[in-house]
Design a protein around this motif. Structure first.
Motif, PDB file in Angstrom:
ATOM      1  N   ARG A   1       0.864  -1.172   0.000  1.00  0.00           N
ATOM      2  CA  ARG A   1       0.000   0.000   0.000  1.00  0.00           C
ATOM      3  C   ARG A   1       0.907   1.231   0.000  1.00  0.00           C
ATOM      4  NH1 ARG A   1      -5.348   0.086   3.602  1.00  0.00           N
ATOM      5  NH2 ARG A   1      -5.247  -2.026   2.794  1.00  0.00           N
ATOM      6  N   PRO A   2       0.577   2.256  -0.756  1.00  0.00           N
ATOM      7  CA  PRO A   2       1.429   3.448  -0.789  1.00  0.00           C
ATOM      8  C   PRO A   2       1.717   3.993   0.615  1.00  0.00           C
ATOM      9  CG  PRO A   2      -0.268   3.603  -2.470  1.00  0.00           C
ATOM     10  CD  PRO A   2      -0.589   2.391  -1.633  1.00  0.00           C
ATOM     11  N   HIS A   3       2.977   4.245   0.868  1.00  0.00           N
ATOM     12  CA  HIS A   3       3.472   4.808   2.126  1.00  0.00           C
ATOM     13  C   HIS A   3       3.272   3.886   3.324  1.00  0.00           C
ATOM     14  CE1 HIS A   3       3.892   8.403  -0.255  1.00  0.00           C
ATOM     15  NE2 HIS A   3       2.595   8.386  -0.522  1.00  0.00           N
ATOM     16  N   GLN A   4       2.994   2.592   3.079  1.00  0.00           N
ATOM     17  CA  GLN A   4       2.794   1.649   4.174  1.00  0.00           C
ATOM     18  C   GLN A   4       3.530   0.336   3.927  1.00  0.00           C
ATOM     19  OE1 GLN A   4      -1.244   1.285   5.657  1.00  0.00           O
ATOM     20  NE2 GLN A   4      -1.753   3.295   4.854  1.00  0.00           N
ATOM     21  N   GLY A   5       4.638   0.408   3.176  1.00  0.00           N
ATOM     22  CA  GLY A   5       5.426  -0.800   2.915  1.00  0.00           C
ATOM     23  C   GLY A   5       5.901  -1.412   4.217  1.00  0.00           C
ATOM     24  N   GLY A   6       5.837  -2.707   4.299  1.00  0.00           N
ATOM     25  CA  GLY A   6       6.241  -3.417   5.509  1.00  0.00           C
ATOM     26  C   GLY A   6       5.099  -3.681   6.467  1.00  0.00           C
ATOM     27  N   THR A   7       4.003  -2.921   6.350  1.00  0.00           N
ATOM     28  CA  THR A   7       2.858  -3.159   7.225  1.00  0.00           C
ATOM     29  C   THR A   7       1.609  -3.553   6.444  1.00  0.00           C
ATOM     30  OG1 THR A   7       2.238  -0.814   7.232  1.00  0.00           O
ATOM     31  CG2 THR A   7       3.688  -1.572   9.007  1.00  0.00           C
ATOM     32  N   GLU A   8       1.515  -3.122   5.194  1.00  0.00           N
ATOM     33  CA  GLU A   8       0.384  -3.455   4.328  1.00  0.00           C
ATOM     34  C   GLU A   8       0.972  -3.883   2.983  1.00  0.00           C
ATOM     35  OE1 GLU A   8      -2.993  -3.389   5.066  1.00  0.00           O
ATOM     36  OE2 GLU A   8      -2.476  -2.859   7.125  1.00  0.00           O
ATOM     37  N   ALA A   9       1.020  -5.176   2.741  1.00  0.00           N
ATOM     38  CA  ALA A   9       1.670  -5.705   1.538  1.00  0.00           C
ATOM     39  C   ALA A   9       0.897  -6.903   1.001  1.00  0.00           C
ATOM     40  CB  ALA A   9       3.111  -6.099   1.856  1.00  0.00           C
ATOM     41  N   ALA A  10       1.263  -7.321  -0.215  1.00  0.00           N
ATOM     42  CA  ALA A  10       0.578  -8.459  -0.824  1.00  0.00           C
ATOM     43  C   ALA A  10       1.427  -9.072  -1.927  1.00  0.00           C
ATOM     44  CB  ALA A  10      -0.767  -8.028  -1.409  1.00  0.00           C
ATOM     45  N   ALA A  11       1.121 -10.318  -2.226  1.00  0.00           N
ATOM     46  CA  ALA A  11       1.720 -11.027  -3.359  1.00  0.00           C
ATOM     47  C   ALA A  11       0.667 -11.968  -3.922  1.00  0.00           C
ATOM     48  CB  ALA A  11       2.948 -11.820  -2.924  1.00  0.00           C
ATOM     49  N   VAL A  12       0.648 -12.077  -5.238  1.00  0.00           N
ATOM     50  CA  VAL A  12      -0.245 -13.009  -5.926  1.00  0.00           C
ATOM     51  C   VAL A  12       0.633 -13.896  -6.787  1.00  0.00           C
ATOM     52  CG1 VAL A  12      -2.127 -13.254  -7.595  1.00  0.00           C
ATOM     53  CG2 VAL A  12      -2.133 -11.326  -5.976  1.00  0.00           C
ATOM     54  N   VAL A  13       0.475 -15.208  -6.645  1.00  0.00           N
ATOM     55  CA  VAL A  13       1.244 -16.174  -7.417  1.00  0.00           C
ATOM     56  C   VAL A  13       0.269 -17.050  -8.196  1.00  0.00           C
ATOM     57  CG1 VAL A  13       2.921 -18.059  -7.316  1.00  0.00           C
ATOM     58  CG2 VAL A  13       3.047 -16.191  -5.643  1.00  0.00           C
ATOM     59  N   ILE A  14       0.513 -17.163  -9.492  1.00  0.00           N
ATOM     60  CA  ILE A  14      -0.332 -17.985 -10.360  1.00  0.00           C
ATOM     61  C   ILE A  14       0.498 -19.164 -10.839  1.00  0.00           C
ATOM     62  CG2 ILE A  14      -1.738 -18.046 -12.456  1.00  0.00           C
ATOM     63  CD1 ILE A  14      -0.812 -14.693 -11.158  1.00  0.00           C
ATOM     64  N   HIS A  15      -0.046 -20.355 -10.696  1.00  0.00           N
ATOM     65  CA  HIS A  15       0.568 -21.586 -11.211  1.00  0.00           C
ATOM     66  C   HIS A  15      -0.280 -22.026 -12.398  1.00  0.00           C
ATOM     67  CE1 HIS A  15       3.423 -22.467  -7.915  1.00  0.00           C
ATOM     68  NE2 HIS A  15       2.586 -21.719  -7.221  1.00  0.00           N
ATOM     69  N   PRO A  16       0.007 -21.514 -13.606  1.00  0.00           N
ATOM     70  CA  PRO A  16      -0.846 -21.821 -14.756  1.00  0.00           C
ATOM     71  C   PRO A  16      -1.016 -23.313 -15.020  1.00  0.00           C
ATOM     72  CG  PRO A  16       0.673 -20.058 -15.304  1.00  0.00           C
ATOM     73  CD  PRO A  16       1.098 -20.611 -13.973  1.00  0.00           C
ATOM     74  N   GLY A  17       0.043 -24.097 -14.911  1.00  0.00           N
ATOM     75  CA  GLY A  17      -0.042 -25.524 -15.198  1.00  0.00           C
ATOM     76  C   GLY A  17      -0.933 -26.282 -14.230  1.00  0.00           C
ATOM     77  N   LYS A  18      -1.040 -25.788 -13.013  1.00  0.00           N
ATOM     78  CA  LYS A  18      -1.878 -26.421 -11.984  1.00  0.00           C
ATOM     79  C   LYS A  18      -3.208 -25.694 -11.829  1.00  0.00           C
ATOM     80  CE  LYS A  18       1.486 -29.151 -10.596  1.00  0.00           C
ATOM     81  NZ  LYS A  18       1.487 -30.548 -10.793  1.00  0.00           N
ATOM     82  N   ASP A  19      -3.388 -24.596 -12.585  1.00  0.00           N
ATOM     83  CA  ASP A  19      -4.589 -23.775 -12.519  1.00  0.00           C
ATOM     84  C   ASP A  19      -4.903 -23.379 -11.078  1.00  0.00           C
ATOM     85  OD1 ASP A  19      -6.692 -22.306 -13.569  1.00  0.00           O
ATOM     86  OD2 ASP A  19      -8.088 -23.991 -13.466  1.00  0.00           O
ATOM     87  N   ALA A  20      -3.872 -22.887 -10.368  1.00  0.00           N
ATOM     88  CA  ALA A  20      -4.030 -22.497  -8.974  1.00  0.00           C
ATOM     89  C   ALA A  20      -3.530 -21.071  -8.775  1.00  0.00           C
ATOM     90  CB  ALA A  20      -3.251 -23.452  -8.073  1.00  0.00           C
TER      91      ALA A  20
END
Length: 175
Positions: free
Chosen positions: A120-139
């Motif tokens: 989140r802008p100006h809140q790195g380290g406290t409000e964060a996210a990651a999205v990982v897509i595994h296309p071969g496993k459709d997950a």
């Protein structure tokens, strides 16, 4: 949807109730996922559409590698990934994810995995996210740091690995 890894010691029914109540009071913490008898686990799993199962739902996303969500088609807000994220996180938690990817990396690739990280802008380290897509496993797997809590959820299948950058981000958040 399944909880991928316990990341907090307070995933009890009482804590889930408290989070659900706090969500109505302006808290930024995601509400506790509800148990669904149809998904066999936490929350509701995003069912792929018949058209998506007939073709590769991730082919258009693959073409976005190296681009930011705001470069052209916003793959976090429209298309197959957005649909899966909405189904995985629900109406309350999906906007938290979008906010926490306000300052993001471009879509990246490590091996067969596609991923994006941000905060989140100006809140790195406290409000964060990651999205990982595994296309071969459709997950799709989402890691979300918000309101002092970590959430690590995946929509289907056994827990999938995460790219090295995402693993480092998750580890740094625990320090």
């Amino acid at each position: 949807m399944r909880l991928v890894a316990p990341v907090s010691h307070c995933h009890t029914a009482l804590a889930a109730l408290a989070l659900a109540l706090l969500a109505g009071c302006g808290s930024t913490a995601p509400t506790a996922p509800s148990v669904s008898s149809t998904s066999g686990g936490w929350g509701r799993a995003a069912a792929p559409s018949p058209a998506a199962t007939a073709t590769n739902p991730w082919s258009n996303l693959q073409a976005q590698v190296g681009r930011y969500p705001t470069d052209g088609a916003d793959f976090l807000r429209t298309g197959p990934l957005a649909e899966r994220l909405r189904g995985l996180l629900g109406a309350t938690n999906y906007p938290v994810l979008i906010d926490n990817l306000g300052v993001s990396s471009p879509l990246q690739q490590e091996g067969a995995m596609l991923y994006i990280t941000g905060n989140r802008p100006h809140q790195g380290g406290t409000e964060a996210a990651a999205v990982v897509i595994h296309p071969g496993k459709d997950a799709v797997r989402v890691w979300l740091l918000t309101g002092g809590e970590e959430w690590d959820v995946q929509d289907q299948g056994a827990p999938k690995t995460v790219p090295a950058d995402v693993a480092t981000m998750m580890e740094n958040a625990r320090r």
